[in-house]
Design a protein around this motif. Sequence first.
Motif, mmCIF file in Angstrom:
data_model
loop_
_atom_site.group_PDB
_atom_site.id
_atom_site.type_symbol
_atom_site.label_atom_id
_atom_site.label_comp_id
_atom_site.label_asym_id
_atom_site.label_seq_id
_atom_site.Cartn_x
_atom_site.Cartn_y
_atom_site.Cartn_z
ATOM 1 N N HIS A 569 0.842 -1.199 0.000
ATOM 2 C CA HIS A 569 0.000 0.000 0.000
ATOM 3 C C HIS A 569 0.882 1.256 0.000
ATOM 4 O O HIS A 569 0.674 2.184 -0.795
ATOM 5 C CB HIS A 569 -0.896 -0.046 1.244
ATOM 6 C CG HIS A 569 -1.986 0.992 1.262
ATOM 7 N ND1 HIS A 569 -2.860 1.131 2.290
ATOM 8 C CD2 HIS A 569 -2.316 1.955 0.375
ATOM 9 C CE1 HIS A 569 -3.705 2.118 2.039
ATOM 10 N NE2 HIS A 569 -3.388 2.633 0.876
ATOM 11 N N ARG A 573 1.400 4.102 -3.128
ATOM 12 C CA ARG A 573 1.195 5.556 -2.971
ATOM 13 C C ARG A 573 2.441 6.327 -3.383
ATOM 14 O O ARG A 573 2.345 7.395 -3.959
ATOM 15 C CB ARG A 573 0.801 5.889 -1.534
ATOM 16 C CG ARG A 573 -0.628 5.438 -1.212
ATOM 17 C CD ARG A 573 -0.966 5.614 0.243
ATOM 18 N NE ARG A 573 -1.147 7.015 0.595
ATOM 19 C CZ ARG A 573 -2.327 7.622 0.672
ATOM 20 N NH1 ARG A 573 -3.424 6.960 0.402
ATOM 21 N NH2 ARG A 573 -2.408 8.882 1.014
ATOM 22 N N PRO A 578 -0.502 9.838 -4.427
ATOM 23 C CA PRO A 578 -1.304 9.775 -3.195
ATOM 24 C C PRO A 578 -2.794 9.553 -3.435
ATOM 25 O O PRO A 578 -3.547 9.413 -2.495
ATOM 26 C CB PRO A 578 -1.053 11.134 -2.543
ATOM 27 C CG PRO A 578 -0.633 12.023 -3.662
ATOM 28 C CD PRO A 578 0.040 11.171 -4.682
ATOM 29 N N ARG A 581 -5.886 4.570 -2.972
ATOM 30 C CA ARG A 581 -6.589 4.308 -1.733
ATOM 31 C C ARG A 581 -6.989 2.843 -1.727
ATOM 32 O O ARG A 581 -7.335 2.292 -2.754
ATOM 33 C CB ARG A 581 -7.871 5.141 -1.710
ATOM 34 C CG ARG A 581 -8.100 5.946 -0.481
ATOM 35 C CD ARG A 581 -9.440 6.641 -0.615
ATOM 36 N NE ARG A 581 -9.370 7.619 -1.680
ATOM 37 C CZ ARG A 581 -8.909 8.844 -1.494
ATOM 38 N NH1 ARG A 581 -8.529 9.233 -0.306
ATOM 39 N NH2 ARG A 581 -8.833 9.697 -2.478
ATOM 40 N N HIS A 598 -7.022 3.335 -8.831
ATOM 41 C CA HIS A 598 -6.057 3.853 -9.794
ATOM 42 C C HIS A 598 -6.738 3.768 -11.149
ATOM 43 O O HIS A 598 -7.591 2.932 -11.360
ATOM 44 C CB HIS A 598 -4.772 3.025 -9.776
ATOM 45 C CG HIS A 598 -3.665 3.631 -10.613
ATOM 46 N ND1 HIS A 598 -3.222 4.903 -10.421
ATOM 47 C CD2 HIS A 598 -2.937 3.132 -11.640
ATOM 48 C CE1 HIS A 598 -2.248 5.163 -11.302
ATOM 49 N NE2 HIS A 598 -2.064 4.105 -12.052
#
Length: 863
Positions: A569, A573, A578, A581, A598
């Motif tokens: 994870h 990011r 960023p 999620r 994404h």
Amino acid sequence: MRYMTSEEIREAFLRFFEKKGHKILPSASLIPDDPQLLFTVAGMVPFKPIFWGKVEPVYTRIATCQKCLRTVDIENVGKTPRHHTFFEMLGNFSFGDYFKEEAIEWAWEFLTQVLGVPEEKLWVSVYEEDEEAFRIWNEKIGLPERKILRMGKEDNFWGPAGPTGPCGPDTEIFYDTGYSEGCPDGEECTPANSEGRFVEIWNLVFTEYYQDEKGELHPLSRKNIDTGAGLERFCAMMQGVYSNFDTDLFKPIIERIEDLTSAVYKTDEKKDISIRVIADHIRAITFLISEGIFPSNEGRGYVLRRIIRRAMRHGILLGMNEPFLYKIVDAVVNKMGKIYPEIVQGEKMVKEVLSAEESRFLRTLEQGMRVFDELAEQKGKIESQDAFKLYDTYGLPLELTLEIAKEKGVEIDVKDFDKYMAEQQKKSRLATGNVEFAKRYDYLDELPTSFRVKFTGYEKLEDESEVVLIAKEGRTVEEAYEKDVAEVIFSVTPFYAEKGGQVADTGVAEWKNGKGFVEYVFEASEGIVVHRIKILEGKLRKGEKVILKVDKKRREATMRNHTATHLLHAALRRILGPHVRQAGSLVAPERLRFDFTHYKSLSKEEIMQIENLVNEWIMEAIPVEVRYTSYEEAVKSGVIALFTEKYGDVVRVVEVPGVSKELCGGTHVRNTGQIGLFKILSEESVSSGVRRIEAVTGFEILKLVRDYEFIISHLKEILGSKEDEIVDRVLNLKKKVKELEKKLSQGKISEETVSERRLEDGIRVYYGIFDEVDVRHLGGIADNILKKNRGIVVLFSRFENKVSLVVKVSDELTDKYNASTIARNIAKLLGGSGGGRKNFAQAGGKRPEMIKTVLEQLEDLLR
Ligand code: SER
């Protein structure tokens, strides 16, 4: 009043309040850390827990310019001068610091002194019971009574943002635009009787209550101030225009739309609406996507999809029939990028996501409109099930269907739309098969309400315990016997119940004269861990002392995958941005699966970078830290929080220092080095905007390497080549096959590879040897040869350990030469058998090395 740009107004506001002792904070995300809200709807949202008294403020005075999004009035956007989805809110906040007096005085000072708004242009309203606010306006500020309107709760009470939360009476400040339309005859025009003329520019909320689930108000421990002023309205006021769309915030966007569509703003009211809708929506779209929200069919993604589709529909009204919205993104980024760097960073992604969504929608829209017309024609109106079909099959959001109906003057009734929607959702839930949670565990009612199972599995994999309850087929029993499958609750357990994506532990339970296999563990309600146990020996009684042993290897493998999931994870990011999620996760002993937001597939390069980064962290052998803290503290310290936790909860933070910090109840390795190694197996799409990675760690990698080793050694054997030659060899073979296929298809193979011999009686024999050519093809070649010639054809195809052949004899020679006999004779030599008709036969053998001998003796074999 001096003309001020939007940039100047933002700056002036923040500097003014900075001088009044406020800390200036940057805008928080549009996606609040707040389970009650989908979007940040006001400047106060990021501070809700402070207003509520759940979190202690670090600063007691704050001012911000906050990006906000509201969609409640979306159908009005474009039709009015001041409705928006995305907007910016200027606000100053006090948490138990200053109150009504300063809030009012400063607002007045800012408006009249800094912005230079003439006093006579300003009016206010106060909550009818708020004498204090009235007095401040009247006595301190000197506003005449007639310009202070007293209004009810409807107008002068704000909040809460969400079903419960902080709220309070407010006072609103209005600006008189001088625009006289709509003013009542013979009466003074006031904000109460002529909405069009007065614009509410600032709302000062005296946040002193909190509203509970029942709608009842309770005083908060602190008295707070929450003010909100729409930047767009301030701009209109300072730029002397009536509509927000005529301000510098929208001008460059509208110009871009004009360029793209060739529509000219303010020449056709209908088209103006469309231009304004697009100008508004493109800002919302740009900001949402740059924050990692992608179009989808639920939650925030659905709101975004609706906004995009609505903007597109208006594009169509302007004559656009190809993706174009993405071309307006530049204008938004140029105007706002300096203030909000995230849209500069996200620009490329926004354009890609948007143009893909536009193309997708255009394809279905066309169909949907046709179906709409057909339905309207057939039935004379559109009903709930039709609207649902248009939504479900053609992606037409309900709001759009309603608008189209209105536009076309078609009657529409959608009161049951939600029912169809709910049914579909139920169906899709059933389809995913999550039945475990649909079950009710009535037997739990027999436990004392305060009872909780003590979980010791973070520290131990084996523990002593006692049977508290046994249930069979949903009912409590005193004992369970051999071969029974019972659901058992113990006082203490080291077994991890399936939760947060991590699968349940398995293992054994042992007691005096008995033993059982723990096959599944789940939490039936909070803190009540149930073990599904198959009794292998003896009988299990209520009150029995047991030893519970978790399958250590399996649990350890699971822990490796869980910590690796956190590392993955964090790596996603860092490498992708960023906006990534978590959207779902499965942590099992054999593998991990991670779903995340994404917008496109990952390149090989990106996958490698992610693998490298995760493995670097593993090899750094970083100790994993676990601690308990309040949710507020955790969020403040920057943990990645999902939206399920509540303020006030004690939460468990799992931290890999310098790498990752997450709220998590799962079990983890003590040190990243224990993960061993990490490898991604696959990356794919789950739904629009959501990708899935599957990966392995630890011993599974050893297994993977061994599997590959096996495949390679097998290949080496088959191909008879060394490891580093396999690829070349396979490539060569492929090339050869291609060549052969080409030759075959051109019929060339026959001429080139077939030799010819003449028998004593003058009959010609055509023969040839091929490598790995299918017999069917041999037959074809033989046919070709005899089309042009008269004689006998014998063709061989060599394989690794076998040989095939065909024999063909021209029809007029079959009295003398019999294909079937010839094939049989040859097959004998090749260690096989064969047969067929007089003019055509096939054979096979196991000794390809004998082909040479066959050819030497060919004349004899033909006879
Ligand atoms: N929360 C109030 C509003 O949104 C004032 O900031 O109007």
